[in-house]
Design a protein around this motif. Structure first.
Motif, PDB file in Angstrom:
ATOM      1  N   ASP A   1       0.814  -1.246  -0.420  1.00 42.48           N
ATOM      2  CA  ASP A   1      -0.031   0.155  -0.013  1.00 42.48           C
ATOM      3  C   ASP A   1       1.334   1.397  -0.549  1.00 42.48           C
ATOM      4  O   ASP A   1       1.485   2.008   1.047  1.00 42.48           O
ATOM      5  CB  ASP A   1      -0.792  -0.343   1.242  1.00 42.48           C
ATOM      6  CG  ASP A   1      -1.798   1.265   1.092  1.00 42.48           C
ATOM      7  OD1 ASP A   1      -1.979   1.758  -0.284  1.00 42.48           O
ATOM      8  OD2 ASP A   1      -3.287   0.661   1.585  1.00 42.48           O
TER       9      ASP A   1
ATOM     10  N   THR B   1      -6.928  -1.376  -2.492  1.00 42.73           N
ATOM     11  CA  THR B   1      -5.825  -0.301  -2.316  1.00 42.73           C
ATOM     12  C   THR B   1      -6.098   0.290  -3.212  1.00 42.73           C
ATOM     13  O   THR B   1      -5.049   2.002  -3.314  1.00 42.73           O
ATOM     14  CB  THR B   1      -4.392  -1.106  -2.023  1.00 42.73           C
ATOM     15  OG1 THR B   1      -4.051  -1.534  -3.155  1.00 42.73           O
ATOM     16  CG2 THR B   1      -4.738  -1.647  -0.465  1.00 42.73           C
TER      17      THR B   1
ATOM     18  N   SER C   1       1.606  -0.074  -4.549  1.00 38.27           N
ATOM     19  CA  SER C   1       0.811   0.342  -4.257  1.00 38.27           C
ATOM     20  C   SER C   1      -0.970  -0.017  -4.239  1.00 38.27           C
ATOM     21  O   SER C   1      -1.796  -0.480  -3.369  1.00 38.27           O
ATOM     22  CB  SER C   1      -0.182   1.487  -5.352  1.00 38.27           C
ATOM     23  OG  SER C   1       1.508   2.199  -4.994  1.00 38.27           O
TER      24      SER C   1
ATOM     25  N   PRO D   1      -2.604  -4.476  -0.248  1.00 42.12           N
ATOM     26  CA  PRO D   1      -3.031  -3.789   1.040  1.00 42.12           C
ATOM     27  C   PRO D   1      -2.035  -4.674   2.259  1.00 42.12           C
ATOM     28  O   PRO D   1      -1.081  -5.404   2.201  1.00 42.12           O
ATOM     29  CB  PRO D   1      -4.549  -4.860   1.284  1.00 42.12           C
ATOM     30  CG  PRO D   1      -4.604  -6.281   0.344  1.00 42.12           C
ATOM     31  CD  PRO D   1      -3.354  -6.066  -1.218  1.00 42.12           C
TER      32      PRO D   1
END
Ligand code: SF4
Lengths: 150, 694
Positions: free
Chosen positions: B397, B627, B664, B667
């Motif tokens: 993330d 996410t 990114s 999670p």
């Protein structure tokens, strides 16, 4: 052993050799169809332009080849007659040969995650790229002939 | 050896390299493969080329592209030259003294105001043995809590193996594969990720070792294996358990080893009871006769070795899979023998004891898991962060991580490059590269090798070893505990750690390939662990079951952390990141050569999935998880299974790639048993992205 030699002074960058190579390396053996093949076949000879000059990258079949030294699987080897040959089956795509080749002549095949290079098209009498070169910038001959004829 | 040129990057007009007759020897400090290097310098002491060291008995002159690329980045535009301070959003040059003073002042301030727990370090790239030791001493004196490479790389592997054998390290050297009869490679594409050492595996194959690769992707390693077993993502645990059941039921295990050297065999047998070949075949997609054949192979081909990779470690159900395979090796008696054991890049030789007197040790007043770190940062519990790494790219993330770091009061980054994380810092400090620092490097052959400083220190760069000693001085701490050179640091470490007592710098220098550890004071080195049959667990035996008496608990990938409760209708596919030979962590992205090899990140898609999505090769695809989302270009390939996407984890926004980090999309989820973040097998969806960029 015969090799492909390149003489920059005769080259006008027409890229006919590149086209001939793509055709030869395509599955369909047709330039027209080659564009539609997946993956698109790649030439084993490539050009770069510096000002008005062209420079070709093609395997020189070095006697002491950096790529053979760098290859960790033994896919890059010397043949009995002294050419540098590449065995696709042993290749694991670490691309060290691409890194070390001083001529930039090893071609990464991104899709297969392997490499390839000029194999002198041994199945032909003269490699198609040499045949395609009307200005005689490429010649296929022994080192001795090359030395003598310049 | 010829001279090294890279024409595509150098161009026709570049000057040829000056011959350097005096090549310096070094050891690659990237992947813990420990390959020997030869470094050629120019007259200013700058690296001009890197070769493999033909005299190193382990890599025998082979290396991968990574150290060459890294050496190329050393003098590039992203390298940090001097300390900088952020003023109004811009970096301004300051002196080391100013920087250290400011950091010391802030550090002391936060300790007093908010307690030692308000300061943490994310220190996955702290430096070599010298810097690591100084960092340990500094953390002991200040109570700093650190998050190293563990959570993003090998925490689960280390913890689970430690539970089983009492030691998280690899138990056999890679060089032993030539003596083993079977090598099981699970979730590991070592042809790409340990390329410099892969020739050992091929040599073993030539000598008759059967190489079996279990993987979700048809990797480069799988292509040269004797047997490739393609498995559904995240189901390795089930396969391991079925192998265990078959071997136990058919009495194919090493009975004397099990009775003499293990605990918990009954619990293990009970835990795998329900994993019949048929059930495993259902879960894993591997036909039951293939599982059976593998079980028989493992039993009949002794000794055997296991080489696990990030494919089963950095996943959300890692605990079960790692335990299943390592328990399997144990009951087969593949422990503590020549040609047997577990190969790993984890080389833990223990930590130095009693470096500082008890009275000066400060314990942190708070401890948090890596998972809890995010919230603690967001809620203002953490005030100051010391970064030696790139968490804004390689922690999950990443966007959340970046935001959390932005919200902190004071951030220091000790770094080679002005990367995504350094951009968020208030103070940026230039770090030395490993070619610019002497120290000890471990390898996948369980040896420690010494390397001297090869290249001249760049600009104002300082090593972590110097940094922490000087910072301690500015903070008014006792500095006499700190060593002031890499040699002294090793001497200090060696004399405070029994397992490396006999490994002097002198001895490492003299021994080609390095010295095996543990190595006692009398100089007796141990090539592999557990040859005596004694294990460093409390019972002295291999613990086949966990402390709670349940040996292995299999969790389905869709019910694992990060996927739990996520709608399968909305996110029907699975996404993983996987590594390639030309990149390492986030540092090779600054190299032109790496960019020449890997022009851009891509996502590998099975043709049928591509047809479902309506994308063709090279088109843009938007991947989305809980996410966030990211656009990547599609590469259609049969090497991944249907419904599975694979991309590369390396790239950041503040690099020549200018790419939102793939992490990114992951999670903040950890494997419940081992504690590793998952960067594979996370549920996602995808759609074709037409006519728009990112
Ligand atoms: S395999 Fe690992 S240790 Fe060897 S050269 Fe490559 S990155 Fe370095």
């Amino acid at each position: 052993m015969q090799k492909i030699y390149y003489q920059a002074k005769h080259c006008d960058g027409c890229l006919a050799c590149e086209v001939a190579c793509i055709e030869k390396k395509s599955l369909t053996k047709s330039l027209f169809m080659a564009k539609m093949e997946q993956p698109v076949p790649k030439a084993r000879i490539s050009f770069e332009k510096f000002g008005n000059h062209y420079w070709a990258s093609i395997c020189q079949n070095c006697v002491e080849a950096m790529c053979v030294g760098a290859c960790m699987t033994g896919a890059m080897q010397y043949s009995e007659t002294g050419e540098v040959v590449h065995n696709l089956e042993q290749c694991v795509g670490c691309w060290m040969c691409v890194m070390v080749c001083p001529f930039g002549a090893v071609v990464p095949l991104e899709d297969a995650k392997k490499v390839s290079k000029c194999d002198l098209c041994k199945d032909e009498k003269t490699p198609p790229c040499v045949v395609a070169c009307t200005r005689k910038a490429l010649c296929y001959c022994t080192p001795e002939d090359y030395e003598n004829e310049g | 050896m010829g001279f090294y040129v890279r024409p595509k990057s150098l161009g026709l007009n570049s000057k040829p390299l000056e011959p350097d007759d005096n090549l310096r020897t070094s050891i690659c400090c990237l992947c813990n493969g420990g390959c020997g290097l030869k470094v050629s310098l120019d007259h200013e002491g700058k690296v001009q080329a890197v070769f493999g060291d033909l005299d190193n008995p382990y890599n025998k002159g082979k290396i991968c592209a990574k150290p060459m690329e890294i050496a190329q980045t050393l003098y590039g535009p992203y390298r940090v030259e001097y300390p900088m301070k952020k003023v109004d959003g811009k970096f301004e040059r300051i002196t080391w003294d100013e920087a250290l003073k400011l950091i010391a002042q802030k550090y002391n301030h936060y300790i007093q105001e908010s307690g030692t727990g308000s300061i943490v370090g994310i220190t996955s790239k702290i430096g070599g043995s010298y810097s690591k030791l100084a960092h340990v001493i500094f953390s002991k004196l200040t109570g700093m809590v650190n998050y190293g490479t563990g959570p993003i790389c090998m925490e689960s592997e280390f913890n689970v193996r430690k539970e089983i054998f009492g030691n998280g390290s690899s138990s056999g050297p890679l060089s032993d594969v030539v003596k083993s009869k079977i090598l099981l490679i699970v979730g590991n594409n070592c042809a790409q990720t340990k390329a410099g050492q892969f020739h050992w595996i091929l040599e073993a194959k030539r000598q008759g070792t059967k190489i079996v690769v279990i993987d979700t992707r048809f990797t480069e390693t799988a292509q040269v294996a004797d047997r490739f077993i393609q498995i559904r993502p995240g189901t390795d645990g089930a396969l391991g358990m079925a192998l265990l059941k078959f071997i136990i039921e058919n009495d194919l295990y090493d009975q004397s080893f099990v009775t003499e050297h293990t605990n918990g065999f009954e619990q293990l047998a009970q835990a795998v009871e329900s994993f019949s070949l048929e059930r495993a075949a259902d879960i894993t997609g591997v036909p039951s006769n293939v599982i059976q054949e593998l079980a028989r192979d493992l039993a009949s081909r002794q000794p055997g070795m296991l080489f696990e990779g990030r494919g089963i470690v950095c996943v959300n159900n890692a605990g079960a899979s790692i335990r299943a395979f390592e328990d399997l090796m144990s009951i087969l008696g593949n422990v503590g023998k020549e040609g047997a054991g577990i190969i790993s890049h984890i080389n833990n030789y223990g930590s130095a004891k009693d470096l500082i007197p008890k009275k000066d040790v400060v314990k942190s007043d708070r401890k948090r898991s890596a998972e809890a770190l995010y919230q603690a940062m967001e809620e203002g519990e953490i005030k100051m962060l010391f970064i030696a790494g790139n968490p804004c790219v390689n922690w999950p993330d990443s966007r959340r991580m970046t935001k959390a770091i932005q919200g902190l009061d004071f951030v220091v980054s000790h770094t080679l490059f002005l990367d995504d994380s350094a951009m968020q810092a208030d103070i940026v400090l230039p770090a030395t590269h490993w070619l610019e620092e002497a120290g000890v490097q471990a390898s996948v052959h369980r040896v420690l090798q010494w390397k001297d400083q090869a290249a001249a220190t760049y600009a104002e760069a300082r090593s972590g070893g110097d940094l922490f000693r000087q910072l301690a001085k500015h903070m008014g701490l006792e500095t006499s505990y700190f060593p002031d050179s890499p040699q002294k640091a090793w001497e200090l470490e060696r004399t405070h750690n029994k397992s490396i007592e006999g490994i002097t710098v002198e001895r490492m220098r003299k021994t080609p390939g390095g010295v095996h550890f543990p190595c006692s004071e009398d100089g007796q080195e141990a090539e592999r662990l557990y040859e005596s049959g004694v294990f460093p667990t409390t019972s002295g035996k291999v613990e086949l079951a966990r402390a709670n008496d349940i040996a292995i608990e299999y969790i389905e990938v869709f019910d694992s952390p990060g996927n739990q409760g996520v709608s399968r209708e909305k996110y029907p596919y699975l996404l993983s990141t996987n590594k390639v030979a030309s990149h390492y962590h986030t540092i090779c992205q600054y190299s032109n050569w790496a960019r020449e090899m890997e022009k851009q990140p891509y996502v590998e898609i099975h043709p049928q999935t591509a047809a479902e999505l309506g994308v063709i090769d090279g088109e843009q695809v938007r991947l989305e998880t809980v996410t966030g989302s990211l656009v990547l270009s599609a590469r259609i390939t049969l090497s991944v299974p249907r419904g599975y996407f694979s991309t590369q984890p390396y790239f950041g926004l503040h690099s020549p790639y200018g790419q939102t980090p793939a992490n990114s999309l992951f999670p903040v989820a950890v494997d419940p048993v081992g504690g590793n973040f998952a960067n594979k097998n996370i549920m996602c969806t995808a759609k074709a992205e037409r006519g728009q960029g990112q």
